[in-house]
Design a protein around this motif. Structure first.
Motif, mmCIF file in Angstrom:
data_model
loop_
_atom_site.group_PDB
_atom_site.id
_atom_site.type_symbol
_atom_site.label_atom_id
_atom_site.label_comp_id
_atom_site.label_asym_id
_atom_site.label_seq_id
_atom_site.Cartn_x
_atom_site.Cartn_y
_atom_site.Cartn_z
ATOM 1 N N GLN A 72 45.633 31.824 38.411
ATOM 2 C CA GLN A 72 45.511 30.532 39.100
ATOM 3 C C GLN A 72 46.870 30.074 39.641
ATOM 4 O O GLN A 72 46.955 29.505 40.728
ATOM 5 C CB GLN A 72 44.946 29.479 38.150
ATOM 6 N N GLU A 73 47.928 30.378 38.884
ATOM 7 C CA GLU A 73 49.273 29.991 39.310
ATOM 8 C C GLU A 73 49.888 31.008 40.266
ATOM 9 O O GLU A 73 50.468 30.641 41.293
ATOM 10 C CB GLU A 73 50.179 29.838 38.084
ATOM 11 N N LEU A 74 49.758 32.290 39.965
ATOM 12 C CA LEU A 74 50.488 33.316 40.703
ATOM 13 C C LEU A 74 49.762 33.812 41.956
ATOM 14 O O LEU A 74 50.400 34.185 42.946
ATOM 15 C CB LEU A 74 50.762 34.516 39.793
ATOM 16 N N ARG A 75 48.438 33.900 41.902
ATOM 17 C CA ARG A 75 47.629 34.420 43.016
ATOM 18 C C ARG A 75 48.138 35.785 43.497
ATOM 19 O O ARG A 75 48.314 36.028 44.689
ATOM 20 C CB ARG A 75 47.614 33.419 44.170
ATOM 21 N N LEU A 76 48.310 36.685 42.542
ATOM 22 C CA LEU A 76 48.778 38.033 42.874
ATOM 23 C C LEU A 76 47.726 38.843 43.613
ATOM 24 O O LEU A 76 48.059 39.812 44.303
ATOM 25 C CB LEU A 76 49.198 38.769 41.593
ATOM 26 N N LEU A 77 46.469 38.471 43.476
ATOM 27 C CA LEU A 77 45.394 39.202 44.155
ATOM 28 C C LEU A 77 45.230 38.759 45.601
ATOM 29 O O LEU A 77 44.474 39.379 46.359
ATOM 30 C CB LEU A 77 44.074 39.022 43.410
ATOM 31 N N GLY A 78 45.930 37.699 45.995
ATOM 32 C CA GLY A 78 45.784 37.191 47.355
ATOM 33 C C GLY A 78 44.501 36.395 47.515
ATOM 34 O O GLY A 78 43.875 35.968 46.544
ATOM 35 N N ASP A 79 44.097 36.201 48.760
ATOM 36 C CA ASP A 79 42.867 35.476 49.076
ATOM 37 C C ASP A 79 41.684 36.421 48.895
ATOM 38 O O ASP A 79 41.499 37.357 49.665
ATOM 39 C CB ASP A 79 42.925 34.953 50.508
ATOM 40 N N VAL A 80 40.900 36.194 47.856
ATOM 41 C CA VAL A 80 39.763 37.072 47.563
ATOM 42 C C VAL A 80 38.434 36.358 47.805
ATOM 43 O O VAL A 80 37.388 36.798 47.313
ATOM 44 C CB VAL A 80 39.828 37.599 46.106
ATOM 45 N N SER A 81 38.463 35.287 48.563
ATOM 46 C CA SER A 81 37.252 34.492 48.777
ATOM 47 C C SER A 81 36.150 35.276 49.473
ATOM 48 O O SER A 81 34.962 34.970 49.303
ATOM 49 C CB SER A 81 37.574 33.226 49.573
ATOM 50 N N SER A 82 36.530 36.283 50.247
ATOM 51 C CA SER A 82 35.518 37.116 50.905
ATOM 52 C C SER A 82 35.696 38.595 50.554
ATOM 53 O O SER A 82 35.191 39.469 51.255
ATOM 54 C CB SER A 82 35.593 36.938 52.425
ATOM 55 N N ALA A 83 36.393 38.859 49.469
ATOM 56 C CA ALA A 83 36.723 40.238 49.090
ATOM 57 C C ALA A 83 35.786 40.768 48.011
ATOM 58 O O ALA A 83 35.222 40.013 47.214
ATOM 59 C CB ALA A 83 38.164 40.309 48.597
ATOM 60 N N ALA A 84 35.648 42.091 47.990
ATOM 61 C CA ALA A 84 34.997 42.783 46.881
ATOM 62 C C ALA A 84 36.083 43.221 45.916
ATOM 63 O O ALA A 84 37.005 43.950 46.292
ATOM 64 C CB ALA A 84 34.215 43.996 47.390
ATOM 65 N N VAL A 85 36.013 42.749 44.676
ATOM 66 C CA VAL A 85 37.081 42.932 43.698
ATOM 67 C C VAL A 85 36.556 43.695 42.493
ATOM 68 O O VAL A 85 35.442 43.436 42.013
ATOM 69 C CB VAL A 85 37.650 41.568 43.251
ATOM 70 N N LEU A 86 37.373 44.611 41.967
ATOM 71 C CA LEU A 86 37.020 45.393 40.790
ATOM 72 C C LEU A 86 38.062 45.175 39.696
ATOM 73 O O LEU A 86 39.259 45.322 39.930
ATOM 74 C CB LEU A 86 36.971 46.885 41.126
ATOM 75 N N GLU A 87 37.585 44.826 38.479
ATOM 76 C CA GLU A 87 38.472 44.776 37.326
ATOM 77 C C GLU A 87 38.323 46.054 36.513
ATOM 78 O O GLU A 87 37.209 46.458 36.154
ATOM 79 C CB GLU A 87 38.199 43.576 36.427
ATOM 80 N N ILE A 88 39.439 46.663 36.204
ATOM 81 C CA ILE A 88 39.498 47.945 35.493
ATOM 82 C C ILE A 88 39.905 47.697 34.044
ATOM 83 O O ILE A 88 40.950 47.124 33.777
ATOM 84 C CB ILE A 88 40.511 48.874 36.180
ATOM 85 N N GLY A 89 39.074 48.147 33.103
ATOM 86 C CA GLY A 89 39.366 47.913 31.694
ATOM 87 C C GLY A 89 39.296 46.439 31.368
ATOM 88 O O GLY A 89 40.259 45.838 30.907
ATOM 89 N N CYS A 90 38.136 45.842 31.556
ATOM 90 C CA CYS A 90 37.999 44.381 31.535
ATOM 91 C C CYS A 90 37.838 43.794 30.145
ATOM 92 O O CYS A 90 37.917 42.570 29.994
ATOM 93 C CB CYS A 90 36.820 43.967 32.402
ATOM 94 N N GLY A 91 37.592 44.611 29.115
ATOM 95 C CA GLY A 91 37.293 44.044 27.809
ATOM 96 C C GLY A 91 36.026 43.207 27.896
ATOM 97 O O GLY A 91 34.979 43.666 28.355
ATOM 98 N N SER A 92 36.104 41.947 27.487
ATOM 99 C CA SER A 92 34.959 41.036 27.604
ATOM 100 C C SER A 92 34.986 40.270 28.915
ATOM 101 O O SER A 92 34.289 39.264 29.065
ATOM 102 C CB SER A 92 34.928 40.068 26.419
#
Length: 251
Positions: A48-68
């Protein structure tokens, strides 16, 4: 870059699946605040602070090794275009909230089509636990579209030289020792973790077709007084415990 290998019996994937299944309850009980949102590291750096993923409002995003999947769940609430997540541990996934599309899978064999995602990320998930990092990064590259962003956080390579005791400030382990494996009395692998030097990471990323845009080495926040496993205010005042790599797929 030399790659460790398991000489017999249970593979690292099998060992770590069993370990995280058995450890899921304890892990969630001890790290409830960290698992309440999208934090990149024990220093509690938030997306929320860093926004390292950039603008993902229209993006398809994958989390790798997500745990819960606290990170993917936060993205779903934050308004990401589409988010999927996977982990090797069924017990970790069982504790996930609804929102992201969840799959039980191994980073070495992702069940996703080529170029399916605009962004991939991993917050201390999967990558430290696989001996064959080149295959793992090739899989990440495969599922990303050209120009796609890949951000991941891992234990800082410098932290490897210090023992697990968060009060110790004495370097005791070789920076060039890349393997930590635990075995039971029968010699079966029960836990596996693998170290990469900074040079290892740079070469592995380049070989997988990623260019490195930034590395973030967070300082320990003055207001954070809690010890988190091997991370502590005493250590954090002297050296970083986390490295966050921001990369892009070439093309």
């Amino acid at each position: 870059m030399p790659e460790p290998s398991s000489s017999f019996g249970r593979s690292p994937s099998q060992a770590n699946r069993t370990f995280w299944d058995s450890d899921a309850e304890r892990y969630h009980a001890e790290h409830s605040e960290y698992l309440s949102s999208f934090y990149w590291s024990p220093e509690m750096l938030s997306e929320q602070e860093l926004r390292l993923l950039g603008d993902v409002s229209s993006a398809a995003v994958l989390e790798i090794g997500c745990g819960s999947a606290p990170c993917a769940s936060w993205l779903a609430r934050d308004g990401v275009g589409f988010v999927a997540a996977f982990d090797i541990s069924g017990e970790m996934l069982r504790r996930a909230n609804t929102g992201p599309a969840l799959v039980q899978a191994d980073v070495l064999h992702m069940p996703f089509r080529d170029a399916a995602f605009d962004v991939a990320f991993s917050a201390f998930g999967a990558l430290p636990f696989v001996p064959d990092i080149q295959t793992a990064l090739a899989e990440v590259s495969r599922v990303l579209r050209p120009g796609g962003r890949f951000v991941f956080s891992v234990t800082h390579p410098m932290r490897w030289i210090f023992p697990d005791d968060p009060t110790s400030l004495t370097a005791e382990i070789s920076y060039f020792d890349r393997v930590y494996e635990e075995r039971d009395e029968d010699g079966e692998l029960t836990y596996a973790e693998y170290h990469r030097t900074f040079g290892d990471w740079v070469r592995a990323l380049g070989m997988a077709g990623f260019w490195l845009a930034d590395v973030i080495e967070p300082q320990w926040p003055a207001e954070l007084t809690e010890t988190w496993g091997q991370w502590s205010p005493e250590r954090g005042a002297l050296f970083p415990g986390t490295a966050i790599f921001v990369t892009f797929k070439s093309g």
